[in-house]
Design a protein around this motif. Structure first.
Motif, PDB file in Angstrom:
ATOM      1  N   ARG A   1       0.830  -1.206   0.000  1.00 17.40           N
ATOM      2  CA  ARG A   1       0.000   0.000   0.000  1.00 17.40           C
ATOM      3  C   ARG A   1       0.864   1.256   0.000  1.00 17.40           C
ATOM      4  O   ARG A   1       0.551   2.237  -0.681  1.00 17.40           O
ATOM      5  CB  ARG A   1      -0.951  -0.011   1.196  1.00 17.40           C
ATOM      6  CG  ARG A   1      -2.125  -0.980   1.051  1.00 17.40           C
ATOM      7  CD  ARG A   1      -2.944  -1.071   2.323  1.00 17.40           C
ATOM      8  NE  ARG A   1      -3.331   0.232   2.803  1.00 17.40           N
ATOM      9  CZ  ARG A   1      -3.343   0.587   4.095  1.00 17.40           C
ATOM     10  NH1 ARG A   1      -2.959  -0.271   5.024  1.00 17.40           N
ATOM     11  NH2 ARG A   1      -3.726   1.789   4.443  1.00 17.40           N
TER      12      ARG A   1
ATOM     13  N   ALA B   1       0.936   3.989  -2.900  1.00 19.91           N
ATOM     14  CA  ALA B   1       0.677   5.387  -2.539  1.00 19.91           C
ATOM     15  C   ALA B   1       1.770   6.297  -3.084  1.00 19.91           C
ATOM     16  O   ALA B   1       1.484   7.376  -3.631  1.00 19.91           O
ATOM     17  CB  ALA B   1       0.570   5.514  -1.021  1.00 19.91           C
TER      18      ALA B   1
ATOM     19  N   TYR C   1       1.502   6.588  -7.006  1.00 23.64           N
ATOM     20  CA  TYR C   1       0.367   7.327  -7.552  1.00 23.64           C
ATOM     21  C   TYR C   1       0.103   8.646  -6.818  1.00 23.64           C
ATOM     22  O   TYR C   1      -0.885   9.323  -7.108  1.00 23.64           O
ATOM     23  CB  TYR C   1      -0.870   6.431  -7.549  1.00 23.64           C
ATOM     24  CG  TYR C   1      -0.715   5.289  -8.521  1.00 23.64           C
ATOM     25  CD1 TYR C   1      -0.840   5.493  -9.893  1.00 23.64           C
ATOM     26  CD2 TYR C   1      -0.376   4.010  -8.080  1.00 23.64           C
ATOM     27  CE1 TYR C   1      -0.666   4.455 -10.796  1.00 23.64           C
ATOM     28  CE2 TYR C   1      -0.193   2.956  -8.976  1.00 23.64           C
ATOM     29  CZ  TYR C   1      -0.337   3.194 -10.330  1.00 23.64           C
ATOM     30  OH  TYR C   1      -0.151   2.162 -11.220  1.00 23.64           O
TER      31      TYR C   1
ATOM     32  N   VAL D   1      -0.638   9.513  -3.589  1.00 26.99           N
ATOM     33  CA  VAL D   1      -1.744   9.625  -2.642  1.00 26.99           C
ATOM     34  C   VAL D   1      -1.275   9.132  -1.277  1.00 26.99           C
ATOM     35  O   VAL D   1      -0.224   8.500  -1.159  1.00 26.99           O
ATOM     36  CB  VAL D   1      -2.973   8.810  -3.099  1.00 26.99           C
ATOM     37  CG1 VAL D   1      -3.508   9.345  -4.420  1.00 26.99           C
ATOM     38  CG2 VAL D   1      -2.643   7.329  -3.214  1.00 26.99           C
TER      39      VAL D   1
ATOM     40  N   ARG E   1      -5.582   5.985   1.840  1.00 22.85           N
ATOM     41  CA  ARG E   1      -6.586   6.038   0.775  1.00 22.85           C
ATOM     42  C   ARG E   1      -6.505   4.827  -0.150  1.00 22.85           C
ATOM     43  O   ARG E   1      -7.237   4.754  -1.140  1.00 22.85           O
ATOM     44  CB  ARG E   1      -6.410   7.315  -0.045  1.00 22.85           C
ATOM     45  CG  ARG E   1      -6.630   8.597   0.750  1.00 22.85           C
ATOM     46  CD  ARG E   1      -6.444   9.821  -0.117  1.00 22.85           C
ATOM     47  NE  ARG E   1      -7.389   9.819  -1.229  1.00 22.85           N
ATOM     48  CZ  ARG E   1      -7.315  10.635  -2.274  1.00 22.85           C
ATOM     49  NH1 ARG E   1      -6.321  11.516  -2.351  1.00 22.85           N
ATOM     50  NH2 ARG E   1      -8.201  10.572  -3.238  1.00 22.85           N
ATOM     51  N   VAL E   2      -5.631   3.876   0.161  1.00 19.20           N
ATOM     52  CA  VAL E   2      -5.398   2.716  -0.697  1.00 19.20           C
ATOM     53  C   VAL E   2      -5.902   1.456  -0.001  1.00 19.20           C
ATOM     54  O   VAL E   2      -5.670   1.249   1.193  1.00 19.20           O
ATOM     55  CB  VAL E   2      -3.900   2.565  -1.022  1.00 19.20           C
ATOM     56  CG1 VAL E   2      -3.649   1.329  -1.886  1.00 19.20           C
ATOM     57  CG2 VAL E   2      -3.375   3.816  -1.711  1.00 19.20           C
TER      58      VAL E   2
ATOM     59  N   THR F   1      -6.233  -2.917  -1.032  1.00 22.23           N
ATOM     60  CA  THR F   1      -5.897  -3.949  -2.017  1.00 22.23           C
ATOM     61  C   THR F   1      -6.863  -5.114  -1.889  1.00 22.23           C
ATOM     62  O   THR F   1      -7.548  -5.281  -0.882  1.00 22.23           O
ATOM     63  CB  THR F   1      -4.461  -4.464  -1.827  1.00 22.23           C
ATOM     64  OG1 THR F   1      -4.374  -5.169  -0.582  1.00 22.23           O
ATOM     65  CG2 THR F   1      -3.454  -3.326  -1.840  1.00 22.23           C
TER      66      THR F   1
ATOM     67  N   LEU G   1      -7.597   9.001 -11.491  1.00 22.48           N
ATOM     68  CA  LEU G   1      -7.049   9.512 -10.233  1.00 22.48           C
ATOM     69  C   LEU G   1      -7.108  11.035 -10.155  1.00 22.48           C
ATOM     70  O   LEU G   1      -7.045  11.598  -9.061  1.00 22.48           O
ATOM     71  CB  LEU G   1      -5.613   9.024 -10.055  1.00 22.48           C
ATOM     72  CG  LEU G   1      -5.458   7.519  -9.830  1.00 22.48           C
ATOM     73  CD1 LEU G   1      -3.995   7.134  -9.812  1.00 22.48           C
ATOM     74  CD2 LEU G   1      -6.145   7.093  -8.533  1.00 22.48           C
TER      75      LEU G   1
ATOM     76  N   ALA H   1     -10.019  11.653  -8.070  1.00 19.50           N
ATOM     77  CA  ALA H   1     -10.126  10.892  -6.831  1.00 19.50           C
ATOM     78  C   ALA H   1     -10.183  11.761  -5.589  1.00 19.50           C
ATOM     79  O   ALA H   1     -10.470  11.261  -4.499  1.00 19.50           O
ATOM     80  CB  ALA H   1      -8.960   9.898  -6.725  1.00 19.50           C
TER      81      ALA H   1
ATOM     82  N   VAL I   1      -8.141   3.472  -4.982  1.00 20.57           N
ATOM     83  CA  VAL I   1      -7.822   4.748  -4.350  1.00 20.57           C
ATOM     84  C   VAL I   1      -9.141   5.473  -4.135  1.00 20.57           C
ATOM     85  O   VAL I   1      -9.923   5.647  -5.074  1.00 20.57           O
ATOM     86  CB  VAL I   1      -6.864   5.595  -5.219  1.00 20.57           C
ATOM     87  CG1 VAL I   1      -6.641   6.959  -4.579  1.00 20.57           C
ATOM     88  CG2 VAL I   1      -5.536   4.872  -5.430  1.00 20.57           C
TER      89      VAL I   1
ATOM     90  N   ALA J   1     -11.942   3.860   1.743  1.00 22.26           N
ATOM     91  CA  ALA J   1     -10.901   2.829   1.737  1.00 22.26           C
ATOM     92  C   ALA J   1     -10.917   2.034   3.033  1.00 22.26           C
ATOM     93  O   ALA J   1     -10.750   0.806   3.026  1.00 22.26           O
ATOM     94  CB  ALA J   1      -9.533   3.473   1.524  1.00 22.26           C
TER      95      ALA J   1
END
Length: 367
Positions: free
Chosen positions: A81, A85, A88, A90, A94-95, A97, A217, A220, A246, A252
């Motif tokens: 994660r 993060a 991308y 972020v 906010r992630v 899986t 994104l 997002a 995300v 999340a």
């Protein structure tokens, strides 16, 4: 069982409404088809896999992880994660899986919908969507694709009611390959009520070449938007089943609550971390796929009218009632494609040699 030893009539133990639910259709085994036809091998262009093998370092990372499979994986998926993060841009909170982006779509429905709530999506789109809705007790609201085989976002916005809890936007769309552009997606998001979650499913984002197709994104930061991605396609981890989302932290966190414990396996986490270190190689492979996509699209457009421009790693042939017949014709020539009865046929982009074999089969079947 009755007193005299006879079995009573069977009592139904499962939900009757599931009888009408179609099964998810996996790609047929090429080994089975090759044996059936007496060929040394068959070609599978039905499952949207990338044909170039695991990324460098992935096999070694997975092999090392396998030595510890007697232990549970990190349920918090902390290292992966954090890597996602950072990649991308972020925050890690906010992630989330899961076992592919499809599992995360299912978890989002579970986190947002109670029985009778509505899930809106375009149709035809990803064949798992109606299954996800039904098994979660949500009501599917299928909005027909537009004349170009893409999302009709105006009609989807009009389909929202006070029972709508979630909307799925598959961009690019599976199985048609069409993509929604920025201006229309912005208008759509502005029109959707704040209490409806819009999920932008971007399993094929890495194959997009149209600059007008936005990165989900970029939306997002909106409170009611979540973005799904997968490492199964461009990142070559289809056999390990890992995806991520995300969203805002509370969304999340809700997904992490309902996700099946330990569903992101130790091998998947290790393979994903190794794959993420190979971004340059992923871009190189995607460029190969895109070049072949354009070549195949141009060739099939001479055989089938109305083939839509694809932004994915597959092309869509709108063959309607001829779809199943065409699929069988390709299989008889050792090429497995994916027909959707009554609608069309999806062909995954393979290697140049595999694509040549498909085009030869298609010309023979349609020419």
């Amino acid at each position: 069982m009755t007193d005299d030893g006879r079995h009573q009539a069977a009592v139904r133990l499962t939900r009757a409404d599931l009888d009408a639910l179609p099964n998810y259709v996996p790609g047929r085994s090429p080994a089975d088809l090759a044996r059936e036809l007496g060929l040394p091998e068959a070609i599978k262009l039905a499952s949207n896999e990338v044909p170039y093998g695991p990324l460098p370092g992935v096999v070694e990372a997975v092999a090392e992880a396998v030595a510890g499979v007697h232990r549970y994986p990190d349920m918090g998926v902390v290292a992966l994660r954090q890597a996602l993060a950072e990649r991308y841009g972020v925050d890690a909170d906010r992630v989330a899986t899961g076992c592919g982006s499809v599992a995360l779509a299912e978890h989002l429905v579970r986190a947002t919908c109670l029985p009778g709530d509505e899930l809106v999506y375009s149709w035809r789109s990803f064949e798992a969507y109606p299954i996800i809705a039904a098994t979660s007790g949500a009501t599917s609201i299928k909005v027909p694709n537009d004349a170009g085989h893409g999302h009709d976002l105006t009609a989807m916005a009009a389909a929202v009611t006070d029972r709508t809890r979630m909307i799925l936007v598959c961009n690019p769309n599976n199985p048609t390959g069409t993509a929604v552009r920025r201006a229309e997606l912005e208008r759509f998001l502005d029109a959707v009520p704040d209490d409806v979650l819009v999920v932008i499913d971007e399993a094929y984002r890495e194959f997009v070449t149209d600059p007008e197709v936005p990165d989900g994104l970029s939306f997002a930061d909106r409170p009611n938007v979540a973005v799904l991605r997968t490492l199964s396609k461009a990142w070559g981890l289809a056999g390990l089943r890992i995806g991520f989302l995300v969203a805002q932290p509370q969304v999340a966190a809700a997904v992490r609550k309902v996700v099946t414990p330990f569903s992101t396996s130790m091998a998947a986490q290790a393979g994903a971390l190794a794959a993420l270190a190979q971004a340059d190689e992923v871009r190189r492979r995607c460029a190969l796929v895109v070049a072949e996509r354009e070549r195949v699209s141009e060739a099939v457009s001479k055989l089938v009218p109305g083939v839509p421009a694809s932004q994915s790693n597959f092309v869509w042939l709108p063959l309607g009632d001829r779809s199943v017949e065409f699929g069988k014709a390709c299989e008889s020539r050792g090429v497995i494609v994916r027909p959707f009865p009554g609608d069309g046929v999806r062909i995954t982009i393979g290697t140049p040699a595999e694509n040549d074999a498909f085009l030869a089969a298609a010309e023979e079947a349609l020419g």
